[in-house]
Write a protein that holds these residues in place. Structure first.
Motif, PDB file in Angstrom:
ATOM      1  N   THR A 161       0.831  -1.208   0.000  1.00  0.00           N
ATOM      2  CA  THR A 161       0.000   0.000   0.000  1.00  0.00           C
ATOM      3  C   THR A 161       0.861   1.251   0.000  1.00  0.00           C
ATOM      4  OG1 THR A 161      -1.790  -1.137   1.184  1.00  0.00           O
ATOM      5  CG2 THR A 161      -1.776   1.262   1.247  1.00  0.00           C
ATOM      6  N   VAL A 162       1.852   1.286   0.870  1.00  0.00           N
ATOM      7  CA  VAL A 162       2.744   2.451   0.938  1.00  0.00           C
ATOM      8  C   VAL A 162       3.511   2.608  -0.367  1.00  0.00           C
ATOM      9  CG1 VAL A 162       4.727   3.455   2.121  1.00  0.00           C
ATOM     10  CG2 VAL A 162       2.941   2.305   3.445  1.00  0.00           C
ATOM     11  N   ALA A 163       3.958   1.478  -0.936  1.00  0.00           N
ATOM     12  CA  ALA A 163       4.716   1.529  -2.187  1.00  0.00           C
ATOM     13  C   ALA A 163       3.892   2.181  -3.295  1.00  0.00           C
ATOM     14  CB  ALA A 163       5.146   0.128  -2.596  1.00  0.00           C
ATOM     15  N   TYR A 164       2.626   1.798  -3.403  1.00  0.00           N
ATOM     16  CA  TYR A 164       1.800   2.343  -4.482  1.00  0.00           C
ATOM     17  C   TYR A 164       1.369   3.782  -4.211  1.00  0.00           C
ATOM     18  CZ  TYR A 164       1.705  -2.025  -7.009  1.00  0.00           C
ATOM     19  OH  TYR A 164       2.069  -3.116  -7.736  1.00  0.00           O
ATOM     20  N   LEU A 165       1.309   4.177  -2.962  1.00  0.00           N
ATOM     21  CA  LEU A 165       1.065   5.583  -2.670  1.00  0.00           C
ATOM     22  C   LEU A 165       2.266   6.430  -3.089  1.00  0.00           C
ATOM     23  CD1 LEU A 165      -0.675   5.366   0.830  1.00  0.00           C
ATOM     24  CD2 LEU A 165      -1.725   6.117  -1.324  1.00  0.00           C
ATOM     25  N   MET A 166       3.475   5.855  -2.979  1.00  0.00           N
ATOM     26  CA  MET A 166       4.681   6.562  -3.390  1.00  0.00           C
ATOM     27  C   MET A 166       4.858   6.537  -4.906  1.00  0.00           C
ATOM     28  SD  MET A 166       7.334   5.105  -0.524  1.00  0.00           S
ATOM     29  CE  MET A 166       8.698   5.989  -1.259  1.00  0.00           C
ATOM     30  N   GLY A 167       4.433   5.431  -5.533  1.00  0.00           N
ATOM     31  CA  GLY A 167       4.651   5.237  -6.964  1.00  0.00           C
ATOM     32  C   GLY A 167       5.721   4.203  -7.202  1.00  0.00           C
ATOM     33  N   VAL A 168       5.397   3.158  -7.968  1.00  0.00           N
ATOM     34  CA  VAL A 168       6.306   2.039  -8.199  1.00  0.00           C
ATOM     35  C   VAL A 168       6.775   2.042  -9.649  1.00  0.00           C
ATOM     36  CG1 VAL A 168       6.550  -0.467  -8.186  1.00  0.00           C
ATOM     37  CG2 VAL A 168       5.204   0.666  -6.401  1.00  0.00           C
ATOM     38  N   GLN A 169       8.072   1.979  -9.844  1.00  0.00           N
ATOM     39  CA  GLN A 169       8.643   1.936 -11.184  1.00  0.00           C
ATOM     40  C   GLN A 169       8.596   0.510 -11.721  1.00  0.00           C
ATOM     41  OE1 GLN A 169      12.340   4.309 -12.524  1.00  0.00           O
ATOM     42  NE2 GLN A 169      13.141   2.280 -12.158  1.00  0.00           N
ATOM     43  N   TYR A 170       8.223   0.354 -12.989  1.00  0.00           N
ATOM     44  CA  TYR A 170       8.178  -0.980 -13.586  1.00  0.00           C
ATOM     45  C   TYR A 170       8.455  -0.893 -15.082  1.00  0.00           C
ATOM     46  CZ  TYR A 170       3.569   0.088 -15.588  1.00  0.00           C
ATOM     47  OH  TYR A 170       2.543   0.637 -16.307  1.00  0.00           O
ATOM     48  N   THR A 171       8.743  -2.045 -15.682  1.00  0.00           N
ATOM     49  CA  THR A 171       8.981  -2.132 -17.119  1.00  0.00           C
ATOM     50  C   THR A 171       7.703  -2.587 -17.810  1.00  0.00           C
ATOM     51  OG1 THR A 171      11.297  -2.731 -16.729  1.00  0.00           O
ATOM     52  CG2 THR A 171      10.397  -3.190 -18.917  1.00  0.00           C
ATOM     53  N   ASP A 570      -5.459   7.464  -4.986  1.00  0.00           N
ATOM     54  CA  ASP A 570      -5.976   7.657  -3.635  1.00  0.00           C
ATOM     55  C   ASP A 570      -5.741   6.380  -2.835  1.00  0.00           C
ATOM     56  OD1 ASP A 570      -7.995   5.843  -4.474  1.00  0.00           O
ATOM     57  OD2 ASP A 570      -9.265   7.505  -5.121  1.00  0.00           O
ATOM     58  N   LEU A 571      -6.131   6.409  -1.574  1.00  0.00           N
ATOM     59  CA  LEU A 571      -5.902   5.269  -0.688  1.00  0.00           C
ATOM     60  C   LEU A 571      -6.675   4.038  -1.143  1.00  0.00           C
ATOM     61  CD1 LEU A 571      -4.428   4.392   1.872  1.00  0.00           C
ATOM     62  CD2 LEU A 571      -6.444   5.096   3.200  1.00  0.00           C
ATOM     63  N   SER A 572      -7.873   4.236  -1.665  1.00  0.00           N
ATOM     64  CA  SER A 572      -8.679   3.108  -2.124  1.00  0.00           C
ATOM     65  C   SER A 572      -7.984   2.370  -3.265  1.00  0.00           C
ATOM     66  CB  SER A 572     -10.054   3.606  -2.589  1.00  0.00           C
ATOM     67  OG  SER A 572     -10.802   2.557  -3.142  1.00  0.00           O
ATOM     68  N   GLN A 573      -7.419   3.106  -4.216  1.00  0.00           N
ATOM     69  CA  GLN A 573      -6.720   2.468  -5.325  1.00  0.00           C
ATOM     70  C   GLN A 573      -5.435   1.805  -4.842  1.00  0.00           C
ATOM     71  OE1 GLN A 573      -5.072   4.883  -8.629  1.00  0.00           O
ATOM     72  NE2 GLN A 573      -6.281   3.560  -9.969  1.00  0.00           N
ATOM     73  N   ALA A 574      -4.768   2.410  -3.871  1.00  0.00           N
ATOM     74  CA  ALA A 574      -3.564   1.794  -3.306  1.00  0.00           C
ATOM     75  C   ALA A 574      -3.921   0.468  -2.640  1.00  0.00           C
ATOM     76  CB  ALA A 574      -2.910   2.734  -2.295  1.00  0.00           C
TER      77      ALA A 574
END
Length: 702
Positions: A161-171, A570-574
Motif C-alpha cells: 500500500t505504501v509503495a503504491y502511494l509513493m509510486g512504483v517503477q516498472y517495465t 488515492d488510498l482506495s486504489q492503493a
C-alpha cells in the motif's frame, strides 16, 4: 523454529556490496516481523517467552544479545530464520522431553494449586506450569502459532500500500524481439507489439506479471493474451509457454522493451553503453551514455524497431547515425545538441565449414510456409533450385533473394517422413518481405523469416571450404562435433578481468546449440581460437576469419529499457493494487512448489539466504518503493512457506493442534518427536541444497 528462507532465484548482480548489506537488513526486518507475531501472541496469552532471536544461535553462536525482564533478545550468527522460545515448547526433537519436564510438575494426588492438569502418567497426575505453552487452550496455541504468518500477511499488504502511494517503477510489457521457434514467434508476435492484458491482468508488468506467469503457467491450458499492434485493433490469442531445454523454466521467447537511448549507468566501466571491441565502440565521434538515436541515414527514428530494421538493411555498409546528446556543465546549464557519426559494418566470423540443415522445428501461423502446407519435421532440400548452403547465413541470403524479385514464387523441395518411409515434395511458395534478422534468444533455433519457418542445426559438418583452417585441421563432411571450446587471449578486458574460456557440449541428442556458438564467434576477440572435439575423439584448433559477404546486425549498442510509474490516485486504489499483489504473491508460492514438484521448474532455481539478500539489495538500489514491494513478496513467501503442513513448521504445529482439538488429547509424544526429527532433517537438507545453489551462483565460480 521457522523455515529457512527459500525462494525462486534470479540473476545476481554483485556490483554493489552496500546494496547487499541493505538486503540483509531488509531480510532481517521480515524475519523480525514474523517472530514478533509469535512473541506478541504468546505474551497476550500469558506464556513465558524465554528467548526471542532473529537468526539461529547453535552452541551459543550469536552476534548480539541482551536480557529484558524474563526474555533474552538476540541476533543469531546463522541468518537462516529465527525463533521464539516459549516455556514448554521447542522444535528440537532432542530436547523435547527435557523441555516438557521443565514445564510440568508431578503430584501424586491432584493438581497443585495454580497448576493446570494434564494427562495421567503411571498413576500420577501431570500438571503444567500455567505460563507454559502446553498449559494454554488449543485456540490460544493456534493463535500463537499462526500469529507470525498473520503478521507477515498484514505487513505485506501495508508494504505494498505504501509503495503504491509513493509510486512504483516498472517495465511495461512490449516486445523488442522474439526467438525463432519459440511460442511467441509461432503465434506471430513481433517487435513493436504491446501485450495489454495477460489473463485477467491489465497493463501487465514485464518482470512481475509476464515472467512469473509464464514460468508458472498451466502449459496445457496456456495464457490468454490481448495484444496491440501499431496500426491495428487489439486482438486475443492463447500462447502456450514451453521449456527450451529440460534444465530451464518455461518461456515465450520474448525480449523485453527497449528505448532508443543508449544506457546511462553510474559505473560505465562495468556497465558500458557500447560493447568492447565492437564497431559501436570504435565510432568517431564516439557515442556517449544516454545518447538518443534520432536519425539513421535520412530516416527518422521513432522506436527501437526502426533501429533494428535499419541495422539489417545496412548490415554490409556503414551505418550513418544522428544522436541527440544532452549534457550538463558544472554550473548546471543543460545543453542539447545533435551529433552525427558513422558505425562500420561488423563481419560475421566463420570457421571455414558449414553445418547440416536440420529439420523444421516450428511453422509460424499465417506465414507463407503455413499456407503452403510445410510441417514440423520436414527437411528442406533446396529452394528455387539453389542449394541451402550455410544454415547460419540462410536468413540473409534468402532475404536478399526475395528483395530482388518480390512477387516471384519459390519452388521448395522438402523431404517428409511418413512412418519408416520418406518422400520428396515440391511446393510453390511466394515468400514475404523480411526486414529484420531473427536472432536466437531463449530458443536456440534459426529461422527463414521470408517463409516463416524455424529450423535446428545439428552439430554435423555438411561441407568444408577448400583451403580453410577446417580442411587443414582434417575436418570433413559427415564429422560430428561433440564439444565447442574457446581459447581466449590472455590480454585482460577493459574491466581488468581475464577473459574466460567457455565450453559448450554438442551432442546429437541436443542438436539445438550450434546457432549460439556460430553467432557467438562474432562477439569474440580476433585472437580467440576455437577448439572442436569430434565424436571419434579428435581435437582440432581453428582460427575464425571475417566473412567478406555476411555481416552481423548487432553492432554493439546497449540500449535502455523503458520505465513507467504505477501510482495510486488515492488510498482506495492503493488498497486495490496492494490486495492484488499480496494475493498473487501468496498463491505464487504454491504454484512455484507445484511446478517444481511436477518438474516444470528445475530445482536449481531454488535459492537461499544469499540469493534473497542480493535480490533485496538490488531492489533497494531501485528506490524505497521498489524495496517495499520486494519486502511484500518476501513477507508473503515467508508466511506461506511457514504455514505448509510440514513437521517443525508453523503449519505442522497447526495440524497437531487440530488433531488435539478433534480428539481431545494430544498426539503421542513419541510420534510427535519422530515427526519433528524427520521434518528437521528435511529442512536441513533443503537449507543445504539452497546454500549449494547460492554458492554455485557466485560470480567467481562461473
Amino acid at each position: 523454529m521457522d523455515l529457512p528462507l527459500v525462494a525462486a532465484a534470479s540473476s545476481i548482480d554483485w556490483s554493489y556490496w552496500g546494496h547487499l548489506a541493505q538486503g540483509i537488513l531488509a531480510l532481517g526486518l521480515v524475519i523480525f516481523i514474523h517472530e514478533f507475531g509469535h512473541f506478541a501472541a504468546a505474551k497476550l496469552c500469558g506464556v513465558r517467552v524465554e528467548k526471542f532471536y532473529v537468526g539461529f544461535d547453535p552452541y551459543g553462536l550469536r552476534l548480539f544479545r541482551f536480557r529484558h525482564g524474563e526474555t533474552e533478545y538476540g541476533i543469531g550468527a546463522i541468518p537462516l530464520g529465527g525463533y521464539v522460545y516459549m516455556l514448554g515448547q521447542t522444535d528440537n526433537p532432542g530436547k523435547q522431553a527435557e523441555e516438557a519436564e521443565r514445564a510440568k510438575a508431578l503430584n501424586a494426588g491432584s493438581a497443585a494449586e495454580g497448576l493446570v492438569e494434564g494427562q495421567t502418567i503411571e498413576k500420577q497426575q501431570v500438571v503444567w506450569d500455567p505460563r507454559s505453552y502446553p498449559a494454554q487452550s488449543v485456540p490460544e496455541r493456534m493463535l500463537i502459532i499462526s500469529a507470525g504468518v498473520i503478521m507477515n500477511a498484514i505487513t505485506a499488504f501495508c508494504f505494498a500500500t505504501v509503495a503504491y502511494l509513493m509510486g512504483v517503477q516498472y517495465t511495461p510489457t512490449s516486445v523488442t524481439a522474439v526467438s525463432p521457434g519459440g511460442p511467441a514467434w509461432e503465434k506471430n508476435l513481433s517487435a513493436g507489439d504491446v501485450i495489454v492484458q495477460i489473463d485477467d491482468v491489465t497493463k501487465p508488468r514485464f518482470e512481475a506479471d509476464l515472467r512469473s506467469r509464464v514460468a508458472l503457467a498451466d502449459l496445457k491450458k496456456g495464457l490468454e493474451f490481448r495484444v496491440k499492434r501499431a496500426g491495428s485493433d487489439e486482438y486475443a490469442l492463447v500462447v502456450h509457454p514451453r521449456k527450451p531445454r529440460a534444465d530451464t523454466v518455461p518461456s515465450l521467447g520474448i525480449a523485453g522493451p527497449t528505448l532508443t537511448k543508449l544506457s546511462n549507468p553510474k559505473d560505465t566501466k562495468k556497465f558500458p553503453s557500447t560493447l568492447e571491441g565492437t564497431p559501436a565502440r570504435a565510432a568517431v565521434p564516439a557515442f556517449e551514455p544516454g545518447d538518443e538515436f534520432v536519425k539513421i541515414g535520412d530516416r527518422d527514428v521513432h522506436s527501437y524497431v526502426d533501429i533494428a530494421t535499419a541495422m539489417t538493411e545496412f548490415a554490409d555498409r556503414k551505418l550513418p547515425i544522428t544522436v541527440r546528446r544532452t549534457t550538463v556543465d558544472a554550473g548546471g546549464t543543460v545543453t542539447v545538441r545533435e551529433v552525427k557519426t558513422e558505425v562500420a559494418p561488423r563481419p560475421l566470423r566463420m570457421l571455414g565449414m558449414t553445418m547440416q540443415f536440420g529439420p523444421i522445428v516450428s511453422v509460424q501461423i499465417d506465414s507463407p510456409a503455413a499456407k503452403a502446407g510445410l510441417q514440423v519435421g520436414d527437411v528442406l532440400k533446396s529452394i528455387d533450385g539453389e542449394p541451402l548452403g550455410d544454415p547460419v547465413t540462410a536468413s540473409e541470403r534468402f532475404r536478399r533473394k526475395q528483395k530482388s524479385a518480390p512477387e516471384k514464387a519459390w519452388h521448395i523441395v522438402v523431404e517428409r517422413k511418413t512412418g519408416d518411409s520418406a518422400k520428396e515434395l515440391t511446393l510453390d511458395i511466394v515468400p514475404r518481405a523480411a526486414d529484420r534478422f531473427e536472432a536466437p534468444l531463449t530458443f536456440p533455433y534459426l529461422s527463414l523469416p521470408t517463409l516463416g519457418i524455424a529450423y535446428s542445426i545439428p552439430p554435423v559438418i555438411a561441407t568444408v571450404e577448400p583451403g580453410s583452417s577446417a580442411e587443414k585441421a582434417g575436418l570433413k563432411a559427415g564429422d560430428t562435433l561433440t564439444l565447442f571450446k574457446t581459447q581466449p587471449t590472455s590480454e585482460p578486458l577493459e574491466s581488468g578481468e581475464a577473459p574466460e574460456a567457455r565450453s559448450i557440449k554438442l551432442t546429437e541428442n541436443d542438436i539445438n546449440n550450434w546457432p549460439a556458438c556460430a553467432l557467438g564467434l562474432t562477439s569474440m576477440r580476433n585472437s580467440t581460437k576455437i577448439e572442436l572435439t569430434t565424436s571419434d575423439g579428435r581435437k582440432v584448433v581453428l582460427e575464425p576469419i571475417d566473412s567478406k559477404e555476411f555481416f552481423s546486425t548487432d553492432r554493439g549498442f546497449i540500449f535502455q529499457a523503458p520505465k513507467e510509474i504505477r501510482k495510486a490516485e488515492d488510498l482506495s486504489q492503493a488498497f486495490n493494487y496492494a490486495w492484488i499483489d499480496t494475493r498473487d504473491s501468496m498463491t505464487q508460492v504454491y504454484r512455484f512448489l507445484h511446478a517444481m514438484w511436477i518438474g516444470q521448474i528445475p530445482p536449481n532455481n531454488v535459492g537461499g539466504v544469499i540469493t534473497i539478500a542480493t535480490q533485496a539489495g538490488e531492489a533497494a538500489s531501485g528506490g524505497l518503493s521498489t524495496l517495499l514491494l520486494f519486502l511484500m513478496m518476501l513477507s508473503c513467501n515467508l508466511a506461506v512457506l511457514n504455514f505448509l503442513p510440514f513437521p517443525v513448521l508453523d503449519g505442522g504445529h497447526m495440524v497437531l493442534l487440530m488433531y488435539e482439538g478433534i480428539f481431545r488429547r494430544p498426539p503421542p509424544e513419541r510420534f510427535v518427536n519422530y515427526l519433528q526429527l524427520v521434518g528437521l532433517c528435511c529442512l536441513l537438507f533443503l537449507m543445504g541444497y539452497a546454500l549449494k545453489n547460492d554458492i554455485f551462483r557466485l560470480p567467481w565460480l562461473n
